[in-house]
Motif scaffolding. Structure first.
Motif, mmCIF file in Angstrom:
data_model
loop_
_atom_site.group_PDB
_atom_site.id
_atom_site.type_symbol
_atom_site.label_atom_id
_atom_site.label_comp_id
_atom_site.label_asym_id
_atom_site.label_seq_id
_atom_site.Cartn_x
_atom_site.Cartn_y
_atom_site.Cartn_z
ATOM 1 N N UNK A 1 0.828 -1.223 -0.014
ATOM 2 C CA UNK A 1 -0.037 -0.084 0.087
ATOM 3 C C UNK A 1 0.820 1.258 -0.073
ATOM 4 N N UNK A 2 0.366 2.374 -0.711
ATOM 5 C CA UNK A 2 1.196 3.535 -0.856
ATOM 6 C C UNK A 2 0.721 4.414 0.694
ATOM 7 N N UNK A 3 1.385 5.603 0.644
ATOM 8 C CA UNK A 3 1.381 6.286 1.711
ATOM 9 C C UNK A 3 -0.046 7.078 1.538
ATOM 10 N N UNK A 4 -0.686 7.372 0.551
ATOM 11 C CA UNK A 4 -2.100 7.894 0.713
ATOM 12 C C UNK A 4 -3.105 6.886 1.183
ATOM 13 N N UNK A 5 -2.718 5.459 0.847
ATOM 14 C CA UNK A 5 -3.616 4.697 1.487
ATOM 15 C C UNK A 5 -3.583 4.483 3.123
ATOM 16 N N UNK A 6 -2.429 4.526 3.574
ATOM 17 C CA UNK A 6 -2.347 4.647 5.024
ATOM 18 C C UNK A 6 -2.866 5.947 5.684
ATOM 19 N N UNK A 7 -2.857 7.059 5.020
ATOM 20 C CA UNK A 7 -3.254 8.090 5.511
ATOM 21 C C UNK A 7 -4.813 8.070 5.615
ATOM 22 N N UNK A 8 -5.449 7.914 4.220
ATOM 23 C CA UNK A 8 -6.821 7.603 4.408
ATOM 24 C C UNK A 8 -7.261 6.420 5.423
ATOM 25 N N UNK A 9 -6.549 5.180 5.696
ATOM 26 C CA UNK A 9 -6.849 4.436 6.616
ATOM 27 C C UNK A 9 -6.930 5.032 7.914
ATOM 28 N N UNK A 10 -5.882 5.778 8.260
ATOM 29 C CA UNK A 10 -5.847 6.395 9.688
ATOM 30 C C UNK A 10 -6.773 7.389 9.831
ATOM 31 N N UNK A 11 -7.249 8.012 9.032
ATOM 32 C CA UNK A 11 -8.283 9.192 8.880
ATOM 33 C C UNK A 11 -9.532 8.588 9.341
ATOM 34 N N UNK A 12 -9.851 7.188 8.526
ATOM 35 C CA UNK A 12 -11.327 6.763 8.680
ATOM 36 C C UNK A 12 -11.185 6.054 9.940
ATOM 37 N N UNK A 13 -10.268 5.535 10.518
ATOM 38 C CA UNK A 13 -10.024 5.037 11.889
ATOM 39 C C UNK A 13 -10.384 6.001 12.724
#
Length: 270
Positions: free
Chosen positions: A3-15
């Motif tokens: 996964x790219x950085x944008x995916x991790x940022x999105x997942x952290x925000x959703x969490x």
């Protein structure tokens, strides 16, 4: 695949967005009414959590309500999972007259609003003299049309007919096939259905408040007794709500890994 950085940022925000209501419940439960009404709002826990817990336990019999909700939710979950799995297996793999008509009728019942059956259901409960008793809440919910349809779809797609035929050749009865073959295959779906059923039964307010009295409340019924007075004490209400939410979080923590692990195990086997 990475996964790219944008995916991790999105997942952290959703969490964070998903966890914020639960976190703010903890904050409000540990504060006073004045702190909750402050502008801008306070976003960190305070020192009054234990005091608000004590007030909630004093104003309503939360301990008894938790026990009643645990009995009701566990009984409904076990009954729904077992009955739905049995019915789903019958509709998916057994051949009998009227199977499609019965399945269509079962699915059609999901389109009927549950409020329409409250009056006749209460009349039946009253004639059986079950009013203000826990079985009045447990027995009407032991089977759900959604659970039957859900398990039927899962078993139909996940259980090969050749496996059942091989068991028949070996002399296995229908009950032996169910317990030795169907249940292990359907375990991930049973875990998902059990979690959904437990949460629905635990959070149910409409029917328990009709069928039960204030002497035998469930958690959701007992919470309405909190924060009484001319000005409602929101901190005490939030403390009681937090107490009522903890068992659901525990159940999700116990079953969540089994759900994911069972799905991954089935995917690897497939």
């Amino acid at each position: 695949m990475h996964a790219g950085r944008l995916t991790y940022v999105f997942l952290i925000l959703a969490t964070l967005v998903s966890m914020f209501p639960l976190y703010y419940t903890l904050v409000a439960a540990s504060r006073s009414n004045a702190d909750i009404a402050r502008v801008p709002p306070v976003l960190w826990p305070g020192p009054n959590l234990l005091h608000n817990f004590q007030q909630a336990l004093h104003q309503a019999d939360i301990g008894k309500a938790l026990l009643n909700s645990l009995i009701v939710s566990t009984s409904i979950t076990v009954g729904t999972v077992l009955c739905s799995t049995l019915a789903g297996f019958a509709f998916a793999k057994l051949r009998f007259r009227g199977r499609n008509a019965l399945l269509s009728f079962t699915v059609a019942t999901m389109m009927i609003p549950p409020q329409l059956g409250v009056i006749p259901l209460f009349m039946i409960i009253a004639k059986l003299q079950w009013a203000n008793q826990l079985q009045a809440v447990i027995l009407p919910s032991l089977v759900s049309a959604f659970g039957v349809f859900f398990m039927r779809q899962y078993i139909a797609q996940s259980l090969p007919a050749e496996l059942i035929e091989a068991a028949r050749v070996d002399g296995a009865s229908t009950s032996r096939i169910f317990w030795s073959i169907v249940v292990p295959v359907a375990r991930p779906a049973m875990a998902v259905l059990g979690l959904l059923t437990f949460m629905t039964a635990w959070n149910d307010f409409f029917w328990p408040i009709i069928a039960l009295s204030s002497q035998e409340p469930t958690v959701q019924v007992a919470l309405r007794q909190l924060g009484g007075g001319y000005v409602h004490d929101q901190s005490v209400i939030m403390a009681g709500t937090l107490l009522g939410t903890l068992p659901v979080l525990v159940v999700f923590g116990l079953l969540g890994r089994q759900i994911v692990g069972g799905i991954m195990h089935g995917a690897v086997k497939g």
